[in-house]
Write a protein that holds these residues in place. Structure first.
Motif, mmCIF file in Angstrom:
data_model
loop_
_atom_site.group_PDB
_atom_site.id
_atom_site.type_symbol
_atom_site.label_atom_id
_atom_site.label_comp_id
_atom_site.label_asym_id
_atom_site.label_seq_id
_atom_site.Cartn_x
_atom_site.Cartn_y
_atom_site.Cartn_z
ATOM 1 N N ALA A 286 -7.320 7.310 0.181
ATOM 2 C CA ALA A 286 -7.929 5.979 0.106
ATOM 3 C C ALA A 286 -9.428 5.984 0.329
ATOM 4 C CB ALA A 286 -7.264 5.051 1.114
ATOM 5 N N LYS B 131 0.847 -1.194 0.000
ATOM 6 C CA LYS B 131 0.000 0.000 0.000
ATOM 7 C C LYS B 131 0.883 1.244 0.000
ATOM 8 C CE LYS B 131 -3.807 -2.297 2.413
ATOM 9 N NZ LYS B 131 -3.221 -3.645 2.313
ATOM 10 N N VAL C 37 -4.520 5.510 5.719
ATOM 11 C CA VAL C 37 -4.097 5.232 4.348
ATOM 12 C C VAL C 37 -4.401 6.485 3.530
ATOM 13 C CG1 VAL C 37 -4.262 3.734 2.344
ATOM 14 C CG2 VAL C 37 -4.666 2.788 4.627
ATOM 15 N N THR D 97 -12.985 0.641 4.716
ATOM 16 C CA THR D 97 -12.542 -0.248 3.638
ATOM 17 C C THR D 97 -11.055 -0.124 3.329
ATOM 18 O OG1 THR D 97 -13.178 1.429 1.997
ATOM 19 C CG2 THR D 97 -14.803 -0.286 2.542
ATOM 20 N N SER D 98 -10.388 0.907 3.844
ATOM 21 C CA SER D 98 -8.969 1.107 3.551
ATOM 22 C C SER D 98 -8.096 0.840 4.779
ATOM 23 C CB SER D 98 -8.728 2.524 3.032
ATOM 24 O OG SER D 98 -9.185 3.505 3.979
#
Length: 553
Positions: free
Chosen positions: A535, A272, A532, A540-541
């Protein structure tokens, strides 16, 4: 040393088949199998004499193979014999080279060298050095490879292009070789269960391991220093030993980290961009894991300094609870709400609308307007006063560098700034470390400033705060649990038991089209938070990163 503009460098097409045989006081060298079209071997001195006086125009002539071989042969023979003045004279920088060659012998305690030529390079030669070292009744032979190139000096003669890297490929201008006893015993950094931590195994810890050794290595007792040969950089620093004459007995620096959680954290952020996660022990504030991706980029776990989005509603909810509200208190969720005709706020999900919502519902569904509607109940200082109970109005000293001035809790006396901070925006600047601590304080009720080593090693002030009342902590656990069972964290936290809770978040950042995703949660005695960049939604990230770490705990 770079070759001067206009000077030509020759190329040797074959490989030298010679040996420089060295004793402590002298040497003899024989170079054979020079290119036959040059008419066989010619002594280097003869080559130089032939080239002398040809004028500046010869300085631009390409070097022949014979000239390169002779110049390399003469230099290596003079170096191996210990005649540093003669060796220096065979370079394009005689004074600098002679001084460096002398320093090489004295500083590294090298009393003789044996040099074996190897494969040709572009305009020069690889060679292997066997350096004999004598230091404090210890003797050892250090063998390594290096190389040189040949150019023409200002007189047009072939000469070794001088660079410190001729002595050793790791040397740069201003560096020296030094054989000595290390300043301190060798240090191993371990986790809390004595598992050795290395940057190779845990890439996110590379910088931190080096910093911990520098900060605390000399404070630890026990162990004996090693004796070895090092590069002393121009700034006075030294790196790892190039050659060890005598191994020392090491000393261990025990950290609070947990190798199992660290492995899970490294795996969770891998691949990521702009991701960071930190995990803490809720009972003590001990830092259990720090990971970020890419590992050679910015440390977003400790060095992040940006708005944490709705994860900060944990603090806001605590402030509202301290003002007299309960999880069941009415807190309408209406889009485009404002306070005193101030800034108009929207909800992240446009369809989020519930006139009879409660504070707990707003928290679980992350309704922005349900929170800012009660800004008047906090007054100009209520949010900041509550943040102080979480330790957020003081700078932390965790035992390794964090973002400067972190955590940062700005003034909330300006109405629009207050309402922005209530939903984790405005001038707030936090990191996953800070938000993991917020979750830990919420569930335990006690603030423990995060630490990565035993507090006895940290000489800077350790932040202290009052923490939360039992009533406030219980209510926060109830609302964070609702986020897991029926709210925005339900999907990512599926399977976690009743001793868990979470808060999702997404934060708008100036200059970004997409929000940063945030997530913080606890399970048992472990709390974690992640960010993140670019994102979108935190559930969800950043959520899967936190969930992976908590499952490992």
């Amino acid at each position: 040393m770079p070759v001067a503009r206009g000077v030509k460098v020759g190329v040797v097409g074959g490989v030298f088949t010679a040996m420089v045989a060295v004793a402590a006081v002298g040497a003899y060298n024989i170079y054979t199998a020079l290119d036959s079209e040059e008419g066989g071997s010619t002594p280097g001195a003869g080559t130089r004499a032939a080239a002398a006086g040809r004028g500046d125009q010869d300085a631009a002539k390409p070097l022949t193979r014979k000239e390169i071989s002779a110049a390399a042969s003469d230099f290596l023979a003079a170096w191996s014999s210990g005649d540093t003045a003669a060796a220096g004279a065979l370079t394009d920088s005689p004074s600098t080279a002679s001084t460096a060659l002398t320093s090489y012998a004295t500083g590294a305690h090298i009393d003789s060298v044996r040099i074996t030529p190897g494969a040709a390079t572009a305009g020069g030669e690889h060679f292997t050095i066997a350096a004999h070292i004598t230091y404090q009744a210890l003797t050892s032979t250090w063998t390594y490879g290096s190389s040189l190139t040949v150019t023409r000096n200002t007189a047009g003669d072939p000469a070794v292009a001088w660079s410190p890297s001729v002595l050793h490929p790791g040397l740069a201008d201003g560096d020296t070789l030094l054989t000595s006893t290390a300043d301190a015993p060798d240090l191993e950094v371990t986790d809390r269960r004595n598992t050795v931590l290395t940057g190779a195994a845990y890439p996110s810890l590379t910088r931190i391991i080096a910093d911990l050794g520098e900060r605390y290595g000399k404070q630890l007792s026990g162990g004996t220093p090693s004796v070895g040969t090092w590069i002393r950089k121009a700034d006075g620093s030294t790196g790892q030993p190039l050659h060890v004459l005598r191994k020392g007995s090491g000393v261990r620096l025990r950290t609070t980290l947990d190798a199992t959680l660290q492995t899970a954290a490294e795996k969770a952020v891998a691949g990521k961009s702009g991701a960071g996660v930190t995990a803490l022990d809720t009972r003590s504030g001990a830092i259990l894991a720090i990971a970020y991706s890419p590992a050679d980029g910015e440390d977003t776990a400790l060095m992040e300094a940006s708005a944490p989005g709705s994860t900060f509603k944990i603090v806001t909810a605590a402030a509202l609870l301290n003002s007299g509200m309960t999880p069941a208190s009415p807190a309408r969720c209406l889009s485009q709400d404002n306070i005193a005709n101030g800034r108009v706020y929207h909800n992240d999900t446009p369809t989020l609308h519930k006139a009879d919502a409660t504070l707990e519902w707003d928290f679980a569904q992350s309704c922005n307007t349900g929170f800012i509607h009660h800004a008047d109940a906090l007054g100009p200082h209520g949010l900041r006063d509550t943040a102080a109970k979480f330790g957020l109005t003081q700078e932390w000293n965790v035992g390794t560098p964090t973002a400067e001035g972190q955590p940062s809790m700005p003034d909330t006396s300006v109405p629009d700034e207050l309402t922005s901070e209530m939903i984790g925006q405005g001038e707030l600047r936090m990191s996953p470390l800070v938000m993991a601590s917020v979750a830990a304080t919420a569930t335990s009720g006690d603030f423990h400033q995060p630490l990565i080593v035993d507090k006895s090693l940290v000489h800077e002030p350790i932040a202290k705060a009052s923490g939360l009342s039992g009533r406030t902590s219980a209510a926060l656990r109830q609302m964070m649990r609702s986020a897991v069972t029926t709210g925005t964290a339900s999907a990512v936290m599926r399977g976690f038991g009743p001793d868990s809770g979470a808060k999702t978040g997404s934060a708008e950042v100036s200059g970004q089209d997409t929000t940063n995703g945030w997530f913080t949660a606890y399970a048992g005695h472990v709390a974690a938070a992640a960010v993140v960049h670019d994102a979108g939604h935190g559930n969800t990230s950043a959520g899967p990163i936190v969930a992976a770490v908590l499952r490992a705990g």
